[in-house]
Design a protein around this motif. Structure first.
Motif, mmCIF file in Angstrom:
data_model
loop_
_atom_site.group_PDB
_atom_site.id
_atom_site.type_symbol
_atom_site.label_atom_id
_atom_site.label_comp_id
_atom_site.label_asym_id
_atom_site.label_seq_id
_atom_site.Cartn_x
_atom_site.Cartn_y
_atom_site.Cartn_z
ATOM 1 N N ARG A 205 0.868 -1.178 0.000
ATOM 2 C CA ARG A 205 0.000 0.000 0.000
ATOM 3 C C ARG A 205 0.905 1.229 0.000
ATOM 4 O O ARG A 205 1.757 1.375 0.887
ATOM 5 C CB ARG A 205 -0.920 0.001 1.225
ATOM 6 C CG ARG A 205 -1.978 1.097 1.218
ATOM 7 C CD ARG A 205 -2.871 1.002 2.452
ATOM 8 N NE ARG A 205 -3.970 1.950 2.415
ATOM 9 C CZ ARG A 205 -5.165 1.705 1.916
ATOM 10 N NH1 ARG A 205 -5.422 0.507 1.410
ATOM 11 N NH2 ARG A 205 -6.122 2.619 1.920
ATOM 12 N N ILE A 206 0.746 2.077 -0.985
ATOM 13 C CA ILE A 206 1.549 3.289 -1.080
ATOM 14 C C ILE A 206 0.613 4.482 -1.275
ATOM 15 O O ILE A 206 -0.471 4.360 -1.853
ATOM 16 C CB ILE A 206 2.574 3.224 -2.226
ATOM 17 C CG1 ILE A 206 1.866 3.001 -3.569
ATOM 18 C CG2 ILE A 206 3.612 2.155 -1.958
ATOM 19 C CD1 ILE A 206 2.810 3.074 -4.762
ATOM 20 N N GLY A 207 1.044 5.616 -0.749
ATOM 21 C CA GLY A 207 0.211 6.806 -0.884
ATOM 22 C C GLY A 207 1.015 8.066 -0.636
ATOM 23 O O GLY A 207 2.088 8.036 -0.020
ATOM 24 N N ALA A 208 0.488 9.174 -1.129
ATOM 25 C CA ALA A 208 1.143 10.460 -0.930
ATOM 26 C C ALA A 208 0.092 11.560 -1.007
ATOM 27 O O ALA A 208 -0.987 11.379 -1.590
ATOM 28 C CB ALA A 208 2.227 10.688 -1.982
ATOM 29 N N TYR A 209 0.418 12.698 -0.408
ATOM 30 C CA TYR A 209 -0.459 13.854 -0.508
ATOM 31 C C TYR A 209 0.383 15.122 -0.590
ATOM 32 O O TYR A 209 1.559 15.150 -0.194
ATOM 33 C CB TYR A 209 -1.420 13.939 0.681
ATOM 34 C CG TYR A 209 -0.783 14.449 1.948
ATOM 35 C CD1 TYR A 209 -0.844 15.796 2.298
ATOM 36 C CD2 TYR A 209 -0.115 13.583 2.806
ATOM 37 C CE1 TYR A 209 -0.249 16.261 3.454
ATOM 38 C CE2 TYR A 209 0.479 14.035 3.958
ATOM 39 C CZ TYR A 209 0.415 15.381 4.277
ATOM 40 O OH TYR A 209 1.016 15.843 5.413
ATOM 41 N N TYR A 210 -0.229 16.168 -1.118
ATOM 42 C CA TYR A 210 0.473 17.444 -1.274
ATOM 43 C C TYR A 210 -0.532 18.568 -1.076
ATOM 44 O O TYR A 210 -1.652 18.515 -1.586
ATOM 45 C CB TYR A 210 1.104 17.551 -2.664
ATOM 46 C CG TYR A 210 1.803 18.868 -2.918
ATOM 47 C CD1 TYR A 210 2.974 19.202 -2.242
ATOM 48 C CD2 TYR A 210 1.294 19.776 -3.834
ATOM 49 C CE1 TYR A 210 3.627 20.402 -2.475
ATOM 50 C CE2 TYR A 210 1.934 20.984 -4.081
ATOM 51 C CZ TYR A 210 3.104 21.292 -3.399
ATOM 52 O OH TYR A 210 3.741 22.481 -3.623
ATOM 53 N N THR A 211 -0.129 19.574 -0.309
ATOM 54 C CA THR A 211 -0.957 20.759 -0.069
ATOM 55 C C THR A 211 -0.102 21.994 -0.290
ATOM 56 O O THR A 211 1.005 22.097 0.242
ATOM 57 C CB THR A 211 -1.506 20.767 1.370
ATOM 58 O OG1 THR A 211 -2.316 19.617 1.575
ATOM 59 C CG2 THR A 211 -2.349 22.019 1.611
#
Length: 742
Positions: A205-211
């Motif tokens: 499971r891989i994930g990323a976020y950017y704000t």
């Protein structure tokens, strides 16, 4: 007071012996809620249904976090019953206080609440180590809050409670999720998560976020440019392997990077500025900046978690290990504005002070435990944990001033290193007493050692050197609970528990106040009575009353007006008391369903008659304030929250939903010298806030719009050194979410 705690524990044990005979206290309320309504928690270091745990526990689910438009730590805290945010301005220094406990805090002291990720302690240090980061709340399964002292099972800092954030784990089904959003003022965000089975025994499971927030609410007066811009990036990768039919291993690696405003960008100077003995002007408002420069905080961290779970013939074995490395920097802080001397010229020298600080933090920890199967008889759990961290911090000032004390401050460099070693053993035993009555005994023995080296240089010369100072503490932290299932899915309980927050060392003490460098631990003993359960229609309820005695409570005070120095002190003993209530569920309504929750709490407390605190008076330590009988800071007359969302079919495979939430707090004091008759007391602002969200959704998508703080309520969150820090005003946003598989 400690004797009273042990005596009450003995009384509860004796009462347990009298509860052998059955006797229903209420009629069966209906069949237990269906499996789809079951909420599982790990409040006792094992998976149990929420209604079976004799403790005050609340849960925010993944769906809750998505519907409620939660963002930073302040949003999450407002959803936790009887919790308040203890801030120091920038969000990386925020603490969580539960039941009014742990309100005394410093930038590098122990956190005010037990901070846990997937069951292991993760707090430590100052640059984001006091609470949770935004990455901690990314791809979350649920957030569990355990109110009341949790020292027996959750160890350090759990004087008021502990919070455990549970992340989503790799599963055997392919799934993907994408989300994009826009929020005022000019804030763009996105996230992506992919879950994929790699073989019959391995999944990832891989994930990323950017704000990226390119605008803000606080504007520089002369240019109109925002000074509170922000940028966040986080990524997480997980690998789960089934080593056998009974054993599973999970490895998590994550990275977080943030750029956010510092003290001088966010604070409004409250007290008048000093000008050669005369008062100058004050700031024009909470969202207008007159600073000559903008403080910025940059943090990057890497964390690794390794977990092993194995089902044995008689129980379950769990081992968790964690590693975290973090670098933090704050720079370009407008120190003269923060202290209230901006624009002051003395002896022909304009006051212009600049502050910076850096941190290099490293922590390693682990926990192993073994729990028996729940076969209806005596059940038990034993475990041990350990941890070590090293925190290196340098604070350097620059600039010039014509005022002697400020000129000295401008050439000062402080540096400290703190090394912590901690280890403990803990356990739990459930004794069935018959008649649906259970006696539970818990205990922990915890040992902490801290080494501290602090130096101060002035114009390149060492003016203060503590040498290698060491302190150690060993604590026995028991708890005992008597519970009775008076109907299927309903119980009542009595509980006595303890919690402990280690002592430490103040990091910025002036030479004249060196006696304030060390401070001792605080220890809490609580007595709680509660009732909780779930009805056949899925409606859950909880009602709790508590009384907490805290010995040697830690409180913070300012030790000078021409310095940023503050100090934690042991000021005496306190008592705190209050009530909490929760009610919620999912109810059919017309063609759809209503998801709703209500929570209310009220608390108060007082300092003991001999409690005193030392604080600044006229620029030096000259004032000792009597706290005897003064109300305990961070207790609130009321803390209310409510949310409700309605879901119904719209057309074909498309549904619509509409809902919102309300949070309100009132009463109480911010600092330990508070009180209606105290000239130095600061009342906590009351507030009433409303959020709302509406949207439509299909099989694999959802489009929604939301508003936060719709009434545009502005209140002071915290005051620090004469500077006030406020919440964010009204915001609007839209989100598009896509989900596939799963």
């Amino acid at each position: 007071m400690k004797d009273h705690f042990y005596m009450t524990s003995a009384i509860l044990a004796a009462l347990g012996g009298l509860c052998l005979a059955p006797g229903a206290m209420a009629q069966e309320a209906g069949a237990r809620a269906g499996a789809e309504d079951t909420i599982v928690v790990t409040a006792r270091k094992r998976s149990e249904r929420l209604e079976d745990v004799a403790a005050s526990v609340s849960v925010l689910s993944e769906e809750d976090t998505e519907l409620l438009a939660l963002d930073g730590i302040a949003d999450y805290v407002r959803q936790i019953p009887n919790a308040t945010l203890v801030s120091a301005g920038p969000e990386y220094l925020a603490d969580i206080s539960i039941r009014g406990q742990g309100g005394g805090r410093q930038g590098f002291s122990e956190s005010a609440t037990g901070i846990y990720r997937n069951g292991i302690y993760v707090a430590g240090g100052g640059f984001g180590g006091r609470s949770f980061s935004r990455l901690d709340f990314f791809d979350v399964d649920r957030i569990e809050t355990y109110r009341g002292p949790q020292g027996a099972l959750y160890g350090r800092n759990a004087v008021g409670g502990a919070i455990n954030v549970i992340s989503q784990r790799p599963t055997d089904e392919f799934s993907a999720e994408f989300k994009a959003g826009y929020e005022s003022p000019e804030r763009y965000s996105g996230k992506a998560i992919l879950n994929a089975p790699l073989s019959d025994a391995v999944a990832a499971r891989i994930g990323a976020y950017y704000t990226d927030q390119n605008d803000g609410f606080i504007k520089e007066e002369s240019t109109g440019e925002a000074v509170d811009k922000r940028e966040y990036f986080g990524a997480r990768g997980q690998l789960r392997a089934d080593l056998s039919s009974a054993t599973t291993a999970n490895l998590t690696v994550e990275y977080f990077d943030s750029t956010a405003p510092g003290f001088s960008a966010l604070g409004q100077r409250q007290a008048p500025r000093f000008a050669a003995g005369q008062f100058a002007d004050t700031e024009p408002g909470p969202f207008v900046s007159r600073d000559s420069r903008r403080g910025v905080v940059e943090i990057d961290s890497t964390a690794v978690f390794a977990e092993l779970n194995s089902a044995l013939s008689f129980g379950e074995f769990t081992a968790i290990f964690s590693y975290k490395q973090r670098n933090g920097d704050r720079f370009n802080e407008d120190l003269d504005s923060f202290l209230g001397f901006q624009g002051i010229t003395v002896a022909g020298i304009p006051t212009d002070l600049i502050a910076s600080q850096s941190e290099d933090f490293e922590r390693f920890g682990g926990e192993v435990r073994l729990a028996s199967n729940d076969d209806g008889g005596v059940t038990w759990l034993i475990g041990a944990d350990f941890g070590a961290h090293t925190d290196d911090v340098v604070t350097a000032n620059d600039g010039a001033a014509g005022i002697g004390a400020l000129a000295a401050l401008a050439t000062r460099v402080d540096a400290f290193t703190e090394d912590l070693t901690t280890y403990s053993a803990f356990g739990l035993v459930d004794f069935p007493l018959g008649g649906n009555t259970t006696l539970t005994a818990e205990a922990r023995v915890q040992h902490d050692e801290k080494d501290f080296v602090f130096t101060r240089e002035q114009l390149g010369a060492v003016v203060l050197d503590t040498g290698d100072v060491s302190e150690s503490w060993t604590k026995f932290l028991p708890a005992i609970t008597l519970s009775h299932d008076f109907a299927e899915g309903h119980l009542i309980y009595l509980k006595a528990a303890s919690g402990y927050r280690p002592g430490g060392f103040n990091t910025g003490i002036d030479t004249a106040n060196a006696d304030f460098i060390p401070y001792d631990p605080e220890t809490a003993y609580s007595f709680e009575a509660g009732m909780k359960g779930v009805f056949g229609n899925g409606v859950r309820y909880g009602l709790t009353g508590y009384y907490i005695i805290t010995e040697d409570i830690q409180a913070v005070s300012t030790l000078g007006t021409t310095t940023t120095t503050t100090a934690l002190q042991n000021v005496g003993d306190t008592n705190a008391y209050g009530v909490e209530a929760e009610l919620g569920g999912v109810t059919p309504a017309g063609p759809g369903r209503l998801r709703w929750n209500l929570a209310a709490a009220s608390g108060s407390g007082e300092f003991s008659d001999d409690a005193v605190i030392t604080t600044a008076g006229g620029g030096s330590v000259v004032e000792v304030i009597d706290l005897g009988g003064v109300r305990l800071n961070r207790t609130r007359d009321y803390i209310l929250s409510a949310n409700a969302f309605y879901f119904a079919p719209l057309s074909g495979d498309i549904d619509w939903f509409l809902g919102g939430s309300m949070q309100a707090e009132g009463g109480g004091y911010e600092n330990a010298s508070g009180g209606s008759d105290s000239p130095t007391g600061r009342s906590l602002d009351h507030f009433l806030m409303f959020d709302a969200r509406a949207g439509i959704s299909g099989d694999n998508w959802r489009l929604s719009a939301y508003g936060k703080n719709l009434s545009d309520e502005v209140y002071r969150v915290q005051s620090v050194g004469g500077n006030a820090f406020y919440n964010e005003p009204r915001k609007y946003g839209v989100e598009l979410q896509l989900k596939f598989g799963g």
